[in-house]
Enzyme design. Sequence first.
Site, PDB file in Angstrom:
ATOM      1  N   CYS A  40      -4.161  -3.949   4.143  1.00 16.37           N
ATOM      2  CA  CYS A  40      -3.916  -5.333   3.775  1.00 16.37           C
ATOM      3  C   CYS A  40      -3.348  -6.091   4.979  1.00 16.37           C
ATOM      4  O   CYS A  40      -2.373  -5.651   5.598  1.00 16.37           O
ATOM      5  CB  CYS A  40      -2.934  -5.384   2.604  1.00 16.37           C
ATOM      6  SG  CYS A  40      -2.268  -7.013   2.259  1.00 16.37           S
ATOM      7  N   GLU A  41      -3.962  -7.222   5.311  1.00 20.66           N
ATOM      8  CA  GLU A  41      -3.504  -7.967   6.480  1.00 20.66           C
ATOM      9  C   GLU A  41      -2.197  -8.709   6.235  1.00 20.66           C
ATOM     10  O   GLU A  41      -1.550  -9.164   7.184  1.00 20.66           O
ATOM     11  CB  GLU A  41      -4.571  -8.958   6.933  1.00 20.66           C
ATOM     12  CG  GLU A  41      -4.845 -10.096   5.982  1.00 20.66           C
ATOM     13  CD  GLU A  41      -5.922 -11.040   6.486  1.00 20.66           C
ATOM     14  OE1 GLU A  41      -5.843 -12.230   6.146  1.00 20.66           O
ATOM     15  OE2 GLU A  41      -6.824 -10.603   7.217  1.00 20.66           O
ATOM     16  N   HIS A  42      -1.781  -8.842   4.980  1.00 20.35           N
ATOM     17  CA  HIS A  42      -0.559  -9.588   4.682  1.00 20.35           C
ATOM     18  C   HIS A  42       0.696  -8.754   4.902  1.00 20.35           C
ATOM     19  O   HIS A  42       1.711  -9.262   5.384  1.00 20.35           O
ATOM     20  CB  HIS A  42      -0.597 -10.097   3.236  1.00 20.35           C
ATOM     21  CG  HIS A  42      -1.724 -11.049   2.983  1.00 20.35           C
ATOM     22  ND1 HIS A  42      -2.400 -11.107   1.788  1.00 20.35           N
ATOM     23  CD2 HIS A  42      -2.299 -11.974   3.788  1.00 20.35           C
ATOM     24  CE1 HIS A  42      -3.343 -12.026   1.860  1.00 20.35           C
ATOM     25  NE2 HIS A  42      -3.302 -12.572   3.056  1.00 20.35           N
ATOM     26  N   HIS A  43       0.642  -7.467   4.518  1.00 19.48           N
ATOM     27  CA  HIS A  43       1.819  -6.620   4.649  1.00 19.48           C
ATOM     28  C   HIS A  43       1.558  -5.360   5.471  1.00 19.48           C
ATOM     29  O   HIS A  43       2.456  -4.546   5.662  1.00 19.48           O
ATOM     30  CB  HIS A  43       2.330  -6.196   3.260  1.00 19.48           C
ATOM     31  CG  HIS A  43       2.690  -7.350   2.383  1.00 19.48           C
ATOM     32  ND1 HIS A  43       1.833  -7.861   1.420  1.00 19.48           N
ATOM     33  CD2 HIS A  43       3.808  -8.114   2.333  1.00 19.48           C
ATOM     34  CE1 HIS A  43       2.399  -8.875   0.812  1.00 19.48           C
ATOM     35  NE2 HIS A  43       3.601  -9.065   1.340  1.00 19.48           N
ATOM     36  N   GLN A  45      -9.318  -7.799   0.263  1.00 20.14           N
ATOM     37  CA  GLN A  45     -10.437  -7.204  -0.462  1.00 20.14           C
ATOM     38  C   GLN A  45     -11.565  -8.204  -0.693  1.00 20.14           C
ATOM     39  O   GLN A  45     -12.750  -7.833  -0.649  1.00 20.14           O
ATOM     40  CB  GLN A  45      -9.949  -6.635  -1.796  1.00 20.14           C
ATOM     41  CG  GLN A  45     -11.013  -5.865  -2.568  1.00 20.14           C
ATOM     42  CD  GLN A  45     -10.458  -5.215  -3.823  1.00 20.14           C
ATOM     43  OE1 GLN A  45      -9.302  -4.802  -3.861  1.00 20.14           O
ATOM     44  NE2 GLN A  45     -11.272  -5.115  -4.851  1.00 20.14           N
ATOM     45  N   HIS A  56      -3.719  -1.450  -4.477  1.00 18.58           N
ATOM     46  CA  HIS A  56      -3.049  -2.015  -3.307  1.00 18.58           C
ATOM     47  C   HIS A  56      -1.590  -1.572  -3.297  1.00 18.58           C
ATOM     48  O   HIS A  56      -0.846  -1.863  -4.237  1.00 18.58           O
ATOM     49  CB  HIS A  56      -3.125  -3.541  -3.340  1.00 18.58           C
ATOM     50  CG  HIS A  56      -4.513  -4.079  -3.152  1.00 18.58           C
ATOM     51  ND1 HIS A  56      -4.904  -4.789  -2.040  1.00 18.58           N
ATOM     52  CD2 HIS A  56      -5.621  -3.995  -3.948  1.00 18.58           C
ATOM     53  CE1 HIS A  56      -6.176  -5.140  -2.153  1.00 18.58           C
ATOM     54  NE2 HIS A  56      -6.629  -4.659  -3.309  1.00 18.58           N
ATOM     55  N   CYS A 112       0.700  -2.743  -1.546  1.00 21.08           N
ATOM     56  CA  CYS A 112       1.612  -3.885  -1.477  1.00 21.08           C
ATOM     57  C   CYS A 112       1.993  -4.376  -2.872  1.00 21.08           C
ATOM     58  O   CYS A 112       2.994  -5.075  -3.040  1.00 21.08           O
ATOM     59  CB  CYS A 112       0.991  -5.023  -0.661  1.00 21.08           C
ATOM     60  SG  CYS A 112      -0.578  -5.630  -1.298  1.00 21.08           S
TER      61      CYS A 112
END
Length: 211
Positions: free
Chosen positions: A99-102, A140, A168, A170
């Site tokens: 995941c690019e956010h976390h 995703q 996920h 996250c």
Amino acid sequence: MENTDFINHESIKGYSKIDQYNESKITAVAAHYKDILSQLGEDPEREGLLKTPERVAKSLQYLTHGYDIKPDEILRSAMFEEDYSQMVVVKDIEVYSMCEHHMLPFFGKAHIAYIPNGHIVGLSKIPRVVDAFARRLQVQERLTNEIRDCIQNTLNPKGVAVVIECKHLCMSMRGVQKQNSVTTTSAFTGSFLSNDKTRAEFLRLITASLD
């Protein structure tokens, strides 16, 4: 530091993949992680953490090596003219991404179908395309669209269908902490988008058991 191959070397009809660690990147990323360990209150000089920055750097380079792969070339390396016009389905393809956010993993399965329009592709190439896009920092939704678009633009089939189901970390390790939630995304082109029966057949096939 020794230059180490971490997967293999492959060369097929113009598509070449050489997976190696980039030593300058490893050194640079490892230096940052040594500082991160200190900022977290750890002692990066203690025995258990001495090689951790280097291990993390190598791990991240492996987990994001998809940036160095051209998925369309993977497909073109095994395209064949064939008079077959029925649905081709490859289901239960394992997916591992970040995941690019976390920068926490998400993982699950991809189910992919296409309807040939004069060309078919070697079946092993479809999971390789999934890996090429998944081994990047992702969401995703974008991953689903990128796989769809690559197959559509390269093979020019009558339609492409992609469904991805993932968990996920996250969501399960932090935030709402819901361990059993699954995210499903889908993307369609051509016959799968315009024909309800074709789309329904695909969904039936990916949920059916051969037992």
